[in-house]
Design a protein around this motif. Structure first.
Motif, mmCIF file in Angstrom:
data_model
loop_
_atom_site.group_PDB
_atom_site.id
_atom_site.type_symbol
_atom_site.label_atom_id
_atom_site.label_comp_id
_atom_site.label_asym_id
_atom_site.label_seq_id
_atom_site.Cartn_x
_atom_site.Cartn_y
_atom_site.Cartn_z
ATOM 1 N N GLN A 90 49.145 0.453 -50.556
ATOM 2 C CA GLN A 90 50.406 1.566 -49.906
ATOM 3 C C GLN A 90 51.190 0.098 -51.277
ATOM 4 O OE1 GLN A 90 53.881 -1.007 -47.411
ATOM 5 N NE2 GLN A 90 53.924 1.485 -47.465
ATOM 6 N N ARG A 91 50.680 -1.863 -50.558
ATOM 7 C CA ARG A 91 51.235 -2.796 -52.198
ATOM 8 C C ARG A 91 50.627 -2.290 -52.986
ATOM 9 N NH1 ARG A 91 51.381 -7.529 -47.808
ATOM 10 N NH2 ARG A 91 53.289 -7.024 -46.143
ATOM 11 N N HIS A 92 48.970 -1.624 -53.060
ATOM 12 C CA HIS A 92 48.553 -1.742 -54.544
ATOM 13 C C HIS A 92 47.697 -0.226 -54.039
ATOM 14 C CE1 HIS A 92 48.373 -5.987 -55.246
ATOM 15 N NE2 HIS A 92 48.305 -6.673 -53.688
ATOM 16 N N GLY A 93 49.115 0.815 -53.850
ATOM 17 C CA GLY A 93 48.253 1.779 -53.865
ATOM 18 C C GLY A 93 48.214 2.724 -55.120
ATOM 19 N N GLN A 94 48.132 2.436 -56.248
ATOM 20 C CA GLN A 94 48.713 2.390 -57.620
ATOM 21 C C GLN A 94 46.983 2.020 -57.620
ATOM 22 O OE1 GLN A 94 51.574 2.704 -60.804
ATOM 23 N NE2 GLN A 94 50.159 2.876 -62.469
ATOM 24 N N ALA A 95 46.599 1.014 -57.911
ATOM 25 C CA ALA A 95 45.501 0.536 -58.171
ATOM 26 C C ALA A 95 44.490 1.401 -57.562
ATOM 27 C CB ALA A 95 45.465 -0.554 -58.199
ATOM 28 N N PHE A 96 45.095 1.770 -56.317
ATOM 29 C CA PHE A 96 43.632 2.399 -55.643
ATOM 30 C C PHE A 96 43.956 3.818 -55.166
ATOM 31 C CE2 PHE A 96 43.654 -2.131 -53.814
ATOM 32 C CZ PHE A 96 42.389 -2.488 -54.769
ATOM 33 N N SER A 97 44.458 4.631 -55.701
ATOM 34 C CA SER A 97 44.624 5.585 -55.976
ATOM 35 C C SER A 97 44.179 6.637 -55.617
ATOM 36 C CB SER A 97 45.825 6.465 -56.962
ATOM 37 O OG SER A 97 45.377 5.504 -57.977
ATOM 38 N N GLY A 98 41.885 5.960 -56.160
ATOM 39 C CA GLY A 98 41.541 7.178 -57.775
ATOM 40 C C GLY A 98 40.710 8.054 -55.909
ATOM 41 N N ARG A 99 39.695 8.761 -56.393
ATOM 42 C CA ARG A 99 38.775 9.260 -55.164
ATOM 43 C C ARG A 99 37.796 9.041 -55.275
ATOM 44 N NH1 ARG A 99 41.515 9.293 -50.293
ATOM 45 N NH2 ARG A 99 42.557 11.691 -49.713
ATOM 46 N N TYR A 100 36.610 8.063 -54.340
ATOM 47 C CA TYR A 100 35.380 8.365 -54.372
ATOM 48 C C TYR A 100 34.706 9.430 -53.992
ATOM 49 C CZ TYR A 100 30.232 6.548 -54.899
ATOM 50 O OH TYR A 100 28.982 6.376 -55.473
ATOM 51 N N VAL A 101 33.919 10.897 -55.516
ATOM 52 C CA VAL A 101 33.967 11.893 -54.956
ATOM 53 C C VAL A 101 32.649 12.435 -54.327
ATOM 54 C CG1 VAL A 101 33.836 13.559 -55.592
ATOM 55 C CG2 VAL A 101 35.694 12.553 -56.635
ATOM 56 N N PRO A 102 32.229 12.739 -53.211
ATOM 57 C CA PRO A 102 30.928 13.137 -53.257
ATOM 58 C C PRO A 102 30.712 14.318 -54.760
ATOM 59 C CG PRO A 102 32.607 13.409 -50.904
ATOM 60 C CD PRO A 102 33.789 13.110 -52.483
ATOM 61 N N HIS A 103 29.393 14.335 -54.404
ATOM 62 C CA HIS A 103 28.355 15.191 -55.239
ATOM 63 C C HIS A 103 29.414 16.529 -54.771
ATOM 64 C CE1 HIS A 103 24.728 16.467 -57.820
ATOM 65 N NE2 HIS A 103 26.040 15.997 -58.306
ATOM 66 N N ALA A 104 28.972 16.443 -53.948
ATOM 67 C CA ALA A 104 28.976 18.325 -53.410
ATOM 68 C C ALA A 104 30.624 18.548 -53.802
ATOM 69 C CB ALA A 104 28.703 18.748 -51.644
ATOM 70 N N MET A 105 31.794 18.016 -54.334
ATOM 71 C CA MET A 105 32.317 18.159 -54.582
ATOM 72 C C MET A 105 32.907 18.783 -56.049
ATOM 73 S SD MET A 105 33.533 19.265 -51.357
ATOM 74 C CE MET A 105 35.428 19.520 -52.122
ATOM 75 N N ASP A 106 32.066 18.171 -56.725
ATOM 76 C CA ASP A 106 30.923 18.222 -57.924
ATOM 77 C C ASP A 106 31.346 19.796 -58.288
ATOM 78 O OD1 ASP A 106 32.452 16.208 -58.814
ATOM 79 O OD2 ASP A 106 30.863 15.421 -59.006
ATOM 80 N N ALA A 107 31.104 20.763 -57.985
ATOM 81 C CA ALA A 107 30.525 22.151 -57.457
ATOM 82 C C ALA A 107 32.553 22.612 -58.136
ATOM 83 C CB ALA A 107 29.975 22.512 -56.723
ATOM 84 N N CYS A 108 32.058 24.187 -58.645
ATOM 85 C CA CYS A 108 32.574 24.590 -58.779
ATOM 86 C C CYS A 108 34.057 23.740 -59.712
ATOM 87 C CB CYS A 108 33.250 25.804 -57.655
ATOM 88 S SG CYS A 108 31.729 26.480 -57.264
ATOM 89 N N ASP A 109 34.530 22.794 -59.794
ATOM 90 C CA ASP A 109 35.112 22.079 -60.723
ATOM 91 C C ASP A 109 36.221 21.494 -59.476
ATOM 92 O OD1 ASP A 109 34.183 22.059 -63.450
ATOM 93 O OD2 ASP A 109 34.904 23.558 -63.920
ATOM 94 N N PHE A 110 36.046 22.132 -58.580
ATOM 95 C CA PHE A 110 36.492 21.812 -57.221
ATOM 96 C C PHE A 110 37.073 20.060 -57.231
ATOM 97 C CE2 PHE A 110 38.356 20.356 -53.006
ATOM 98 C CZ PHE A 110 38.542 21.571 -52.659
ATOM 99 N N SER A 111 36.467 18.443 -58.081
ATOM 100 C CA SER A 111 37.083 17.730 -57.877
ATOM 101 C C SER A 111 38.175 17.321 -58.717
ATOM 102 C CB SER A 111 35.551 16.774 -57.925
ATOM 103 O OG SER A 111 34.963 17.145 -59.483
ATOM 104 N N LYS A 112 37.975 18.773 -59.412
ATOM 105 C CA LYS A 112 38.960 18.170 -61.202
ATOM 106 C C LYS A 112 40.301 19.361 -60.682
ATOM 107 C CE LYS A 112 35.642 18.353 -64.805
ATOM 108 N NZ LYS A 112 34.803 18.446 -65.673
#
Length: 494
Positions: A90-112
């Motif tokens: 919350q207080r630093h929500g913008q700085a920590f708004s990214g996602r660490y993406v599991p490799h499986a979710m890079d399939a089919c451009d899903f992570s994008k």
């Protein structure tokens, strides 16, 4: 994984990044404290295979509620207290708004293209705004309630048939199929799902879950991602591709239906989503729809099914609480009345049971991980850009400084306070909090509440075995918290 593969992978890691892993770059002096990592594997050896959230809880007792570890080569910060979770989300929500993406979710451009893993830019904000203002708005969900009521009655009929035959019910399986049918009805107006189609969807989802939940070396050592040593992404391309193709078929069928002016407009979520895609108010197109459908259907169904199974487990092993809930529902809708979604507001004990289940069996014991978008100072420590952020909600659920008698299932603790699970109270965040809170929470909550209510109201339940089940409170970790052995019980018509 056999020894030969381990040896090959270790050799590749050493060849590609020996200097990085054996002699890691100097970290900031004010990094949060944590156990000393080993070369190459970091702290992987300390996490264990079964319940890493318990291991992290024990480590936090030594190193504090904001702790640094290294999972393979991935620098990770773990928050184990509501105050630190609030700082990060919350207080630093913008700085920590990214996602660490599991490799499986890079399939089919899903992570994008997905909301869950997509970068928090304008397109992502538009999609979330669209979900809040239209897709999961009160007006839209109220408009599709009649469809859900029909499917809930089918659940009652299905369980009633088991009762007539004297059959035992696998609670998770019957709830999974009921929730899948509820989602198909709410999204697509499919009130009489074809059995073959439903089973095909379930098999595709099971196949995807097995890939997404399985440990993947490429997630621990991102330098291995181009090699995909376990073939996870390659398999995910096939599995996820089949699911997305199925949702494109649903979409194309509806688009054909809409082109025929004689067909009446349906009152479901897909109709609302297509209207949005064909309008100009949001940065959202028909190409995005299959990805959104995937998140609506696949994203929450396993979590909801596991949660209902935990609810029924706790109620069956606490018959006094089951009796109290049954009496509350009866006092509101009568002996044979049909429960409506509007009745939930008059069922405080039902709401308390669900909150206590979220606390006692948090559906995401290690909440879907964030990633720092920039160097950020938190509580006097520096968290570098690219750090994976993990919130140990399971540790918070068992913390005696937060909860009285945390090892007991006590719904009554929520009757005299205003704590909710909508991201405002960081002691209880089953749907996350801050900028990345789950957008499907309004629909998931309705389905969870109503599924529980109809199972309790329409049947008495008898455990398959009279003797106590010693493992009924044990859980297995696989992103979501599931029972190691399924709950099996006999439904008895009232």
């Amino acid at each position: 994984m056999d020894c030969v593969l381990i040896a090959i992978v270790t050799s590749v890691v050493m060849l590609l990044g020996l200097r990085r892993f054996v002699f890691p770059r100097r970290t900031p002096a004010r990094l949060p404290p944590g156990p000393r990592p080993l070369p190459i594997i970091g702290n992987l050896h300390q996490l264990g295979k079964k319940n890493p959230y318990e291991t992290l809880r024990q480590l936090a007792k030594t190193y504090g509620p904001l702790m640094s570890i290294r999972i393979g080569s991935v620098h990770t910060v773990v928050a184990s207290a509501p105050e630190t979770a609030m700082e990060l989300l919350q207080r630093h929500g913008q700085a920590f708004s990214g996602r660490y993406v599991p490799h499986a979710m890079d399939a089919c451009d899903f992570s994008k293209l997905s909301m869950t893993f997509g970068q928090a830019g304008k397109e992502w904000r538009d999609k979330r705004k669209m979900c809040k203002e239209i897709v999961f708005s009160e007006r839209c969900l109220e408009g599709s309630e009649a469809l859900r009521q029909e499917m809930l009655q089918q659940l009652v009929d299905r369980v009633g048939a088991h009762s007539d035959r004297g059959d035992v019910v696998n609670v998770h399986d019957v709830v999974f199929m009921a929730n899948l049918n509820l989602l198909l009805t709410t999204i697509f107006s499919i009130t009489s799902p074809d059995t073959a189609m439903v089973m095909e969807l379930k098999e595709l989802m099971d196949d995807f879950f097995s890939l997404f939940f399985a440990p993947n070396l490429a997630d621990y050592f991102p330098v291995l991602r181009p090699l995909d040593p376990q073939g996870v992404k390659r398999k995910a391309e096939l599995s996820l591709g089949k699911l997305l193709a199925k949702f494109r078929d649903f979409l194309n069928h509806r688009l054909d239906h809409r082109r025929n002016n004689d067909n009446p407009k349906k009152q479901d979520l897909l109709e609302a989503i297509i209207d949005i895609a064909q309008g100009n108010h949001y940065n959202f197109t028909t190409q995005d729809i299959p990805y959104l459908l995937f998140e609506l259907i696949v994203g929450g169904i396993d979590t909801n099914s596991n949660t209902v199974e935990w609810i029924m487990t706790e109620l069956l092993f606490n018959p006094d609480k089951l009796k109290r809930l049954k009496q509350e529902i009866k006092s509101v809708v009568g002996e044979n009345g049909q429960i409506r979604e509007a009745d939930i507001a008059s069922l405080p004990y039902l709401q308390a049971v669900i909150k206590e289940t979220f606390r006692y069996h948090p559906p995401g014991p290690l909440a879907v991980t964030r990633m720092s978008e920039a160097d950020q100072e938190v509580n006097g420590y520096t968290i570098p850009k690219g750090t994976q952020i993990v919130i140990n909600t399971w540790s918070m659920a068992k913390d005696p400084s937060i909860w009285t008698d945390p090892e007991s299932f006590e719904p009554g603790r929520f009757l005299d306070n205003k704590m909710d699970f909508k991201g405002h109270h960081f002691q209880l965040i089953p749907f996350g909090a801050g900028r990345r809170i789950c957008p499907g929470m309004p629909l998931a909550t309705r389905i969870l509440q109503m599924t529980t209510a109809v199972l309790v109201h329409n049947f008495d339940w008898l455990l398959e075995k009279d003797k106590d089940h010693p493992d009924h409170k044990q859980d297995n970790f696989s992103i979501t918290l599931c029972k190691p052995t399924p709950l099996r019980a006999f439904p008895l018509k009232i």
